[in-house]
Design a protein around this motif. Structure first.
Motif, PDB file in Angstrom:
ATOM      1  N   LEU A  29      -4.424 -22.643  65.606  1.00 49.20           N
ATOM      2  CA  LEU A  29      -4.796 -22.919  66.998  1.00 49.20           C
ATOM      3  C   LEU A  29      -4.177 -21.878  67.928  1.00 49.20           C
ATOM      4  N   VAL A  30      -2.900 -21.570  67.722  1.00 47.88           N
ATOM      5  CA  VAL A  30      -2.224 -20.551  68.530  1.00 47.88           C
ATOM      6  C   VAL A  30      -2.906 -19.197  68.353  1.00 47.88           C
ATOM      7  N   LEU A  31      -3.195 -18.833  67.118  1.00 48.38           N
ATOM      8  CA  LEU A  31      -3.837 -17.538  66.867  1.00 48.38           C
ATOM      9  C   LEU A  31      -5.233 -17.475  67.488  1.00 48.38           C
ATOM     10  N   ALA A  32      -5.976 -18.560  67.401  1.00 46.32           N
ATOM     11  CA  ALA A  32      -7.313 -18.586  68.004  1.00 46.32           C
ATOM     12  C   ALA A  32      -7.221 -18.402  69.511  1.00 46.32           C
ATOM     13  N   GLU A  33      -6.292 -19.091  70.145  1.00 38.55           N
ATOM     14  CA  GLU A  33      -6.129 -18.931  71.592  1.00 38.55           C
ATOM     15  C   GLU A  33      -5.696 -17.499  71.917  1.00 38.55           C
ATOM     16  N   PHE A  34      -4.731 -16.989  71.179  1.00 37.13           N
ATOM     17  CA  PHE A  34      -4.225 -15.628  71.404  1.00 37.13           C
ATOM     18  C   PHE A  34      -5.328 -14.583  71.236  1.00 37.13           C
ATOM     19  N   ASN A  35      -6.223 -14.816  70.270  1.00 42.25           N
ATOM     20  CA  ASN A  35      -7.290 -13.857  69.985  1.00 42.25           C
ATOM     21  C   ASN A  35      -8.514 -14.012  70.871  1.00 42.25           C
ATOM     22  N   GLY A  36      -8.459 -14.940  71.813  1.00 46.85           N
ATOM     23  CA  GLY A  36      -9.518 -15.004  72.808  1.00 46.85           C
ATOM     24  C   GLY A  36     -10.479 -16.163  72.718  1.00 46.85           C
ATOM     25  N   MET A  37     -10.178 -17.168  71.926  1.00 42.52           N
ATOM     26  CA  MET A  37     -11.061 -18.341  71.904  1.00 42.52           C
ATOM     27  C   MET A  37     -11.088 -18.935  73.310  1.00 42.52           C
ATOM     28  N   PRO A  38     -12.273 -19.276  73.814  1.00 41.67           N
ATOM     29  CA  PRO A  38     -12.352 -19.879  75.146  1.00 41.67           C
ATOM     30  C   PRO A  38     -11.468 -21.127  75.241  1.00 41.67           C
ATOM     31  N   MET A  39     -10.841 -21.280  76.408  1.00 40.87           N
ATOM     32  CA  MET A  39      -9.897 -22.376  76.608  1.00 40.87           C
ATOM     33  C   MET A  39     -10.519 -23.742  76.331  1.00 40.87           C
ATOM     34  N   TYR A  40     -11.773 -23.920  76.716  1.00 35.72           N
ATOM     35  CA  TYR A  40     -12.389 -25.228  76.501  1.00 35.72           C
ATOM     36  C   TYR A  40     -12.521 -25.541  75.014  1.00 35.72           C
ATOM     37  N   LEU A  41     -12.734 -24.511  74.176  1.00 33.59           N
ATOM     38  CA  LEU A  41     -12.813 -24.741  72.730  1.00 33.59           C
ATOM     39  C   LEU A  41     -11.437 -25.033  72.142  1.00 33.59           C
ATOM     40  N   VAL A  42     -10.419 -24.364  72.658  1.00 33.00           N
ATOM     41  CA  VAL A  42      -9.052 -24.656  72.206  1.00 33.00           C
ATOM     42  C   VAL A  42      -8.723 -26.108  72.556  1.00 33.00           C
ATOM     43  N   HIS A  43      -9.111 -26.538  73.762  1.00 34.40           N
ATOM     44  CA  HIS A  43      -8.889 -27.939  74.162  1.00 34.40           C
ATOM     45  C   HIS A  43      -9.680 -28.898  73.269  1.00 34.40           C
ATOM     46  N   CYS A  44     -10.924 -28.570  72.983  1.00 33.52           N
ATOM     47  CA  CYS A  44     -11.749 -29.442  72.123  1.00 33.52           C
ATOM     48  C   CYS A  44     -11.119 -29.603  70.745  1.00 33.52           C
ATOM     49  N   LEU A  45     -10.709 -28.479  70.144  1.00 31.94           N
ATOM     50  CA  LEU A  45     -10.110 -28.538  68.815  1.00 31.94           C
ATOM     51  C   LEU A  45      -8.736 -29.202  68.855  1.00 31.94           C
ATOM     52  N   GLY A  46      -7.952 -28.926  69.884  1.00 22.35           N
ATOM     53  CA  GLY A  46      -6.650 -29.562  70.013  1.00 22.35           C
ATOM     54  C   GLY A  46      -6.765 -31.065  70.201  1.00 22.35           C
ATOM     55  N   THR A  47      -7.711 -31.467  71.020  1.00 21.97           N
ATOM     56  CA  THR A  47      -7.932 -32.900  71.238  1.00 21.97           C
ATOM     57  C   THR A  47      -8.406 -33.565  69.950  1.00 21.97           C
ATOM     58  N   ALA A  48      -9.348 -32.927  69.261  1.00 20.69           N
ATOM     59  CA  ALA A  48      -9.833 -33.468  67.985  1.00 20.69           C
ATOM     60  C   ALA A  48      -8.680 -33.602  66.990  1.00 20.69           C
ATOM     61  N   TRP A  49      -7.797 -32.608  66.954  1.00 21.25           N
ATOM     62  CA  TRP A  49      -6.628 -32.637  66.073  1.00 21.25           C
ATOM     63  C   TRP A  49      -5.741 -33.849  66.380  1.00 21.25           C
TER      64      TRP A  49
END
Length: 131
Positions: free
Chosen positions: A64-84
């Protein structure tokens, strides 16, 4: 670049680790069991709920950290984090309510965890490949 979004989910995961750890300690103290589970079903289930989170959290949170660092859109990081977080709560609740047997929360908690893990793994590989 900040990693505030993935940091949020790392923090929430840490709170869940503490809650599940507390449950293990509470069972141990109530039943005077220092090591192992003392053949106590409730303690065995609490240990596994905590252990399963600990086994999965490092990989998911690193991805998750690497995806955010590499440019994953914030809303997708939130979606995956929430799902987690939802998945881990479902799993812990399902494992405890099902007393180690089948429970929809346990089943869907694992399923959602695996889906989040797969999405994050493929995403990070995709970043490497420039996709």
């Amino acid at each position: 670049m900040t990693l505030m979004v993935s940091g949020l989910y790392a923090g929430l995961t840490a709170l869940l680790v503490l809650a599940l750890s507390y449950k293990v300690v509470k069972f141990r103290r109530a039943n005077k069991i220092g090591i192992g589970d003392g053949d106590h079903q409730g303690l065995s289930v609490a240990i596994r709920a905590h252990g399963n989170l600990i086994e999965n959290a490092p990989t998911v949170l690193i991805l998750l950290v690497l995806a955010e660092f590499n440019g994953m859109p914030m809303y997708l990081v939130h979606c995956l984090g929430t799902a987690w977080i939802v998945a881990r709560l479902l799993h812990a609740i399902g494992l405890n309510q099902g007393k180690g047997d089948y429970h929809f929360g346990r089943f869907y908690g694992v399923l959602i965890t695996w889906i989040v893990l797969l999405i994050l793994a493929v995403t990070n590989i995709g970043f490497f490949l420039g996709l």
